[in-house]
Write an enzyme that holds these catalytic residues in place. Structure first.
Site, PDB file in Angstrom:
ATOM      1  N   LYS A   1     -21.933  21.556   0.780  1.00  0.00           N
ATOM      2  CA  LYS A   1     -23.333  21.160   1.056  1.00  0.00           C
ATOM      3  C   LYS A   1     -23.571  21.035   2.559  1.00  0.00           C
ATOM      4  O   LYS A   1     -24.527  21.565   3.108  1.00  0.00           O
ATOM      5  CB  LYS A   1     -23.634  19.845   0.328  1.00  0.00           C
ATOM      6  CG  LYS A   1     -25.036  19.297   0.415  1.00  0.00           C
ATOM      7  CD  LYS A   1     -25.318  18.443   1.627  1.00  0.00           C
ATOM      8  CE  LYS A   1     -24.362  17.319   1.858  1.00  0.00           C
ATOM      9  NZ  LYS A   1     -24.461  16.187   0.964  1.00  0.00           N
TER      10      LYS A   1
ATOM     11  N   GLY B   1     -10.903  10.222  -5.233  1.00  0.00           N
ATOM     12  CA  GLY B   1     -10.284   8.971  -5.670  1.00  0.00           C
ATOM     13  C   GLY B   1      -8.918   9.183  -6.287  1.00  0.00           C
ATOM     14  O   GLY B   1      -7.960   8.467  -5.983  1.00  0.00           O
TER      15      GLY B   1
ATOM     16  N   CYS C   1     -16.458  16.639  -4.282  1.00  0.00           N
ATOM     17  CA  CYS C   1     -16.808  16.573  -2.858  1.00  0.00           C
ATOM     18  C   CYS C   1     -16.367  17.821  -2.110  1.00  0.00           C
ATOM     19  O   CYS C   1     -17.137  18.427  -1.372  1.00  0.00           O
ATOM     20  CB  CYS C   1     -16.187  15.331  -2.226  1.00  0.00           C
ATOM     21  SG  CYS C   1     -16.533  15.216  -0.467  1.00  0.00           S
TER      22      CYS C   1
ATOM     23  N   GLU D   1     -31.822  17.147  -0.427  1.00  0.00           N
ATOM     24  CA  GLU D   1     -30.905  17.924   0.419  1.00  0.00           C
ATOM     25  C   GLU D   1     -31.023  19.419   0.112  1.00  0.00           C
ATOM     26  O   GLU D   1     -31.115  20.252   1.023  1.00  0.00           O
ATOM     27  CB  GLU D   1     -29.460  17.443   0.216  1.00  0.00           C
ATOM     28  CG  GLU D   1     -29.212  16.069   0.816  1.00  0.00           C
ATOM     29  CD  GLU D   1     -27.765  15.603   0.732  1.00  0.00           C
ATOM     30  OE1 GLU D   1     -27.418  14.660   1.443  1.00  0.00           O
ATOM     31  OE2 GLU D   1     -26.970  16.167  -0.049  1.00  0.00           O
TER      32      GLU D   1
ATOM     33  N   GLY E   1     -29.814  14.052 -11.471  1.00  0.00           N
ATOM     34  CA  GLY E   1     -28.758  13.065 -11.622  1.00  0.00           C
ATOM     35  C   GLY E   1     -27.459  13.669 -12.163  1.00  0.00           C
ATOM     36  O   GLY E   1     -27.400  14.844 -12.524  1.00  0.00           O
TER      37      GLY E   1
ATOM     38  N   GLU F   1     -31.176   4.475  21.424  1.00  0.00           N
ATOM     39  CA  GLU F   1     -31.434   3.324  22.305  1.00  0.00           C
ATOM     40  C   GLU F   1     -32.564   2.456  21.755  1.00  0.00           C
ATOM     41  O   GLU F   1     -32.661   1.267  22.051  1.00  0.00           O
ATOM     42  CB  GLU F   1     -31.745   3.766  23.739  1.00  0.00           C
ATOM     43  CG  GLU F   1     -33.056   4.491  23.909  1.00  0.00           C
ATOM     44  CD  GLU F   1     -33.312   4.897  25.360  1.00  0.00           C
ATOM     45  OE1 GLU F   1     -33.285   4.017  26.226  1.00  0.00           O
ATOM     46  OE2 GLU F   1     -33.526   6.096  25.627  1.00  0.00           O
TER      47      GLU F   1
ATOM     48  N   TYR G   1     -30.804  12.216  -3.857  1.00  0.00           N
ATOM     49  CA  TYR G   1     -30.027  12.814  -2.768  1.00  0.00           C
ATOM     50  C   TYR G   1     -29.974  14.346  -2.879  1.00  0.00           C
ATOM     51  O   TYR G   1     -30.280  15.061  -1.939  1.00  0.00           O
ATOM     52  CB  TYR G   1     -28.568  12.360  -2.841  1.00  0.00           C
ATOM     53  CG  TYR G   1     -28.211  10.997  -2.341  1.00  0.00           C
ATOM     54  CD1 TYR G   1     -27.578  10.844  -1.114  1.00  0.00           C
ATOM     55  CD2 TYR G   1     -28.447   9.864  -3.097  1.00  0.00           C
ATOM     56  CE1 TYR G   1     -27.181   9.602  -0.654  1.00  0.00           C
ATOM     57  CE2 TYR G   1     -28.058   8.608  -2.649  1.00  0.00           C
ATOM     58  CZ  TYR G   1     -27.424   8.481  -1.426  1.00  0.00           C
ATOM     59  OH  TYR G   1     -27.026   7.255  -0.979  1.00  0.00           O
ATOM     60  N   ILE G   2     -29.518  14.799  -4.043  1.00  0.00           N
ATOM     61  CA  ILE G   2     -29.249  16.236  -4.180  1.00  0.00           C
ATOM     62  C   ILE G   2     -30.550  17.030  -4.100  1.00  0.00           C
ATOM     63  O   ILE G   2     -30.611  18.091  -3.468  1.00  0.00           O
ATOM     64  CB  ILE G   2     -28.471  16.521  -5.485  1.00  0.00           C
ATOM     65  CG1 ILE G   2     -27.089  15.854  -5.402  1.00  0.00           C
ATOM     66  CG2 ILE G   2     -28.336  18.018  -5.735  1.00  0.00           C
ATOM     67  CD1 ILE G   2     -26.207  16.039  -6.625  1.00  0.00           C
TER      68      ILE G   2
ATOM     69  N   CYS H   1     -20.085  17.424  -1.203  1.00  0.00           N
ATOM     70  CA  CYS H   1     -20.323  17.110   0.222  1.00  0.00           C
ATOM     71  C   CYS H   1     -19.946  18.219   1.194  1.00  0.00           C
ATOM     72  O   CYS H   1     -20.714  18.525   2.116  1.00  0.00           O
ATOM     73  CB  CYS H   1     -19.535  15.870   0.639  1.00  0.00           C
ATOM     74  SG  CYS H   1     -19.012  14.774  -0.655  1.00  0.00           S
TER      75      CYS H   1
ATOM     76  N   HIS I   1     -29.562   5.709  27.872  1.00  0.00           N
ATOM     77  CA  HIS I   1     -30.796   6.441  28.130  1.00  0.00           C
ATOM     78  C   HIS I   1     -30.507   7.812  28.744  1.00  0.00           C
ATOM     79  O   HIS I   1     -29.653   7.920  29.601  1.00  0.00           O
ATOM     80  CB  HIS I   1     -31.653   5.622  29.104  1.00  0.00           C
ATOM     81  CG  HIS I   1     -33.004   6.204  29.322  1.00  0.00           C
ATOM     82  ND1 HIS I   1     -33.994   6.170  28.363  1.00  0.00           N
ATOM     83  CD2 HIS I   1     -33.522   6.852  30.389  1.00  0.00           C
ATOM     84  CE1 HIS I   1     -35.062   6.763  28.831  1.00  0.00           C
ATOM     85  NE2 HIS I   1     -34.815   7.195  30.057  1.00  0.00           N
TER      86      HIS I   1
HETATM   87  P1  NDP Z   1     -29.826  10.642  -8.077  1.00  0.00           P
HETATM   88  O1  NDP Z   1     -29.572   9.653  -9.131  1.00  0.00           O
HETATM   89  O2  NDP Z   1     -29.787  10.263  -6.656  1.00  0.00           O
HETATM   90  O3  NDP Z   1     -31.236  11.326  -8.337  1.00  0.00           O
HETATM   91  C1  NDP Z   1     -31.607  11.848  -9.572  1.00  0.00           C
HETATM   92  C2  NDP Z   1     -33.069  12.205  -9.506  1.00  0.00           C
HETATM   93  O4  NDP Z   1     -33.457  12.858 -10.701  1.00  0.00           O
HETATM   94  C3  NDP Z   1     -33.958  10.993  -9.341  1.00  0.00           C
HETATM   95  O5  NDP Z   1     -34.987  11.323  -8.464  1.00  0.00           O
HETATM   96  C4  NDP Z   1     -34.480  10.766 -10.761  1.00  0.00           C
HETATM   97  O6  NDP Z   1     -35.749  10.169 -10.792  1.00  0.00           O
HETATM   98  C5  NDP Z   1     -34.573  12.188 -11.265  1.00  0.00           C
HETATM   99  N1  NDP Z   1     -34.460  12.277 -12.723  1.00  0.00           N
HETATM  100  C6  NDP Z   1     -33.503  11.738 -13.500  1.00  0.00           C
HETATM  101  N2  NDP Z   1     -33.724  12.039 -14.797  1.00  0.00           N
HETATM  102  C7  NDP Z   1     -34.833  12.792 -14.834  1.00  0.00           C
HETATM  103  C8  NDP Z   1     -35.574  13.391 -15.882  1.00  0.00           C
HETATM  104  N3  NDP Z   1     -35.195  13.276 -17.161  1.00  0.00           N
HETATM  105  N4  NDP Z   1     -36.691  14.088 -15.562  1.00  0.00           N
HETATM  106  C9  NDP Z   1     -37.085  14.184 -14.268  1.00  0.00           C
HETATM  107  N5  NDP Z   1     -36.410  13.649 -13.231  1.00  0.00           N
HETATM  108  C10 NDP Z   1     -35.308  12.942 -13.512  1.00  0.00           C
HETATM  109  O7  NDP Z   1     -28.823  11.818  -8.409  1.00  0.00           O
HETATM  110  P2  NDP Z   1     -28.376  13.102  -7.591  1.00  0.00           P
HETATM  111  O8  NDP Z   1     -28.044  14.076  -8.661  1.00  0.00           O
HETATM  112  O9  NDP Z   1     -29.363  13.475  -6.572  1.00  0.00           O
HETATM  113  O10 NDP Z   1     -27.059  12.621  -6.882  1.00  0.00           O
HETATM  114  C11 NDP Z   1     -26.006  12.021  -7.639  1.00  0.00           C
HETATM  115  C12 NDP Z   1     -25.229  11.068  -6.786  1.00  0.00           C
HETATM  116  O11 NDP Z   1     -24.422  11.795  -5.908  1.00  0.00           O
HETATM  117  C13 NDP Z   1     -26.088  10.161  -5.919  1.00  0.00           C
HETATM  118  O12 NDP Z   1     -26.405   8.973  -6.567  1.00  0.00           O
HETATM  119  C14 NDP Z   1     -25.254   9.945  -4.720  1.00  0.00           C
HETATM  120  O13 NDP Z   1     -24.530   8.753  -4.909  1.00  0.00           O
HETATM  121  C15 NDP Z   1     -24.315  11.128  -4.686  1.00  0.00           C
HETATM  122  N6  NDP Z   1     -24.663  12.036  -3.584  1.00  0.00           N
HETATM  123  C16 NDP Z   1     -24.541  11.604  -2.304  1.00  0.00           C
HETATM  124  C17 NDP Z   1     -24.867  12.424  -1.259  1.00  0.00           C
HETATM  125  C18 NDP Z   1     -24.742  11.924   0.129  1.00  0.00           C
HETATM  126  O14 NDP Z   1     -24.086  10.903   0.343  1.00  0.00           O
HETATM  127  N7  NDP Z   1     -25.364  12.552   1.107  1.00  0.00           N
HETATM  128  C19 NDP Z   1     -25.342  13.785  -1.475  1.00  0.00           C
HETATM  129  C20 NDP Z   1     -25.454  14.128  -2.850  1.00  0.00           C
HETATM  130  C21 NDP Z   1     -25.126  13.285  -3.865  1.00  0.00           C
HETATM  131  P3  NDP Z   1     -35.945   8.579 -10.623  1.00  0.00           P
HETATM  132  O15 NDP Z   1     -35.755   8.291  -9.188  1.00  0.00           O
HETATM  133  O16 NDP Z   1     -37.349   8.346 -11.072  1.00  0.00           O
HETATM  134  O17 NDP Z   1     -34.938   7.935 -11.516  1.00  0.00           O
END
Ligand code: NDP
Length: 455
Positions: free
Chosen positions: A50, A15, A42, A182, A262, A441, A178-179, A47, A436
């Protein structure tokens, strides 16, 4: 009043760099500061590396599938250090390009941390230099978050995962976003004995339920030890590895623990409170639709605002900010209908509303769903179904959600996104001739709706 610069950007990620270059192209005098490496999350530890790791990990499945097609692949081995070196070379090349492009655009770059010290004042922390700017753009992104449990410091995050000296024999990834999915897929593909511990009932909260269920199952079938409805309580060292205690009383012995729990906005110590910038939960910068903060002359784009944390969105927000402030054309970014992929194995491509979201928004929906064994699996003997799902709002027959779990889902959803953003109806999909044989499809051949739902 005169200032050293018209615009000072803090953070040279997706950004910030877009905004800096575009503002300069409008004739503004622009500076940018980056405390780590030009390119941001990224390019440096998100990204790009990754996706390189995803490519590396997918050879595993390809080698397995090859046998059914007559190939004798023989013994294969994998060299982690070679992959990390190749990744490092590529991200250095890209980082250099980012810096060069800034220079070529006439932007002054500072390779050090910058903090805000006054309404129009920035201090460069290492050199101690003070700089003034008419407008400041905060584009500092986010940083991994670890839950506060005993021994959390023993676990790594995605930051460290990209540069491990050696690949562990086993790993437990905590999280279900996501992370988490992945990286669990990457480590599993690279031959690491992988577990995933998630606190919810199915991974990827917020995604369409069929996709969540399908991926949760597929991760298990691919050999990942998926533990659901569990949270970590403690990590302790044991020999060369660790013991991970979970709140269901179980203890996992693992070579490494990775938190994918997160990310939080990277605003700590930035000086935002001193200039009256309002921040929300976890330190996110609150902005209006034009990315303006509560302080005059200070704007913020990208993950630091915690709106939709994706690179292409940060880029759009950066461009819209420049249109608004430097081209006298107030522009807001539309945060709806964003195609996105999760590069798990299998992959997810998704766009628009999940089934449940569409039902609560429209009250009446038609669902078209197809689960099928892709042609390639028939010969390779892999047991893994592809899922394709269209959500149609009943009244206007517009396709408002599209969800794919299977090979190339990300590539498919990117192209499909054009039609959906243009407002395509189910009849438009039906009008389109099938290609096809392909998996995609299926999206234009689903004639009979699977079911309708009324709220
Ligand atoms: P996310 O917010 O997607 O996931 C965080 C995960 O951690 C959730 O499953 C959450 O559970 C869990 N969590 C959070 N706090 C705790 C805790 N205290 N104890 C246990 N589990 C916990 O974050 P990511 O770090 O995976 O990714 C960050 C951002 O980066 C994403 O939101 C996405 O926008 C971006 N990203 C995009 C990608 C892509 O486009 N391919 C690839 C990687 C990242 P719960 O679901 O219950 O809240």
């Amino acid at each position: 009043m005169s200032f050293d610069f018209d615009l000072f950007v803090i953070g040279a990620g997706s950004g910030g760099v877009r905004a800096a270059r575009m503002a300069a192209s409008h004739g503004a005098k622009v500076a940018i500061a980056e405390e780590y490496r030009f390119g941001g999350t990224c390019v440096i530890r998100g990204c790009v590396p990754k996706k390189l790791f995803v490519y590396a990990a997918r050879f595993d499945g390809a080698f397995q599938d090859a046998a059914g097609f007559g190939w004798d692949v023989g013994d294969v081995s994998f060299n982690w250090q070679k992959l990390v070196a190749a990744k490092d070379k590529e991200i250095s090349r890209l980082s250099d390009i980012y810096l060069k492009n800034l220079t070529n655009s006439g932007v002054t770059s500072f390779s050090e941390r910058a903090e805000i010290t006054g309404p129009n004042e920035i201090k460069l922390v290492s050199s101690g230099q003070t700089i003034t700017a008419k407008t400041i753009l905060i584009a500092v992104g986010g940083a991994p978050y670890k839950p506060e449990i005993e021994g959390a410091e023993l676990g790594i995050t995605s930051n460290e995962a990209f540069d491990l000296e050696t690949l562990p024999a086993s790993i437990t990834v905590i999280g279900g976003g996501y992370i988490a999915v992945e990286f669990a897929s990457i480590f599993n593909g690279l031959g690491v004995d992988t577990a995933l511990a998630y606190r919810g009932p199915e991974v990827l909260r917020g995604f369409d339920m069929d996709v969540r269920t399908g991926l949760t199952e597929a991760l298990g079938t691919r050999g990942i030890d998926v533990r659901l409805s569990v949270s970590p309580t403690k990590i302790e060292r044991q020999g060369d590895g660790y013991l991970l205690h979970l709140d269901d009383g179980s203890v996992l012995e693992t070579g490494l623990v990775m938190f994918a729990t997160g990310r939080v906005p990277h605003t700590s110590g930035l000086g935002l409170d001193t200039v009256g910038v309002t921040m929300g939960q976890n330190g996110k910068v609150i902005v209006d639709e034009y990315s303006k903060t509560s302080a005059d002359g200070i704007y913020a784009v990208g993950d630091v605002t915690d709106r939709v944390n994706l690179t292409p969105i940060a880029i759009r927000e950066g461009a819209a900010f420049v249109e608004t402030v430097f081209n006298n054309n107030p522009t807001a970014v539309d945060h709806s209908l964003i195609p996105t992929a999760v590069f798990s194995e299998p992959e997810i491509g998704t766009l628009g509303l999940s089934e449940d979201e569409a039902l609560s928004k429209y009250g009446e929906i038609d669902v078209y769903k197809s689960q099928f064994n892709p042609m390639k699996n028939a010969v390779s003997d892999r047991v893994e179904k592809t899922l394709m799902k269209l959500i149609v709002e009943t009244k206007g027959q517009r396709v408002v959600g599209c969800h794919i779990l299977g090979p190339d889902a990300g590539e498919i959803i990117q192209a499909l996104g054009i039609a959906v953003v243009m407002g395509a109806t189910k009849a438009d999909f039906d009008k389109t001739v099938a290609l096809h044989p392909s998996a995609a499809e299926e999206l234009v051949t689903m004639r009979d709706k699977s079911y309708s739902r009324t709220a």
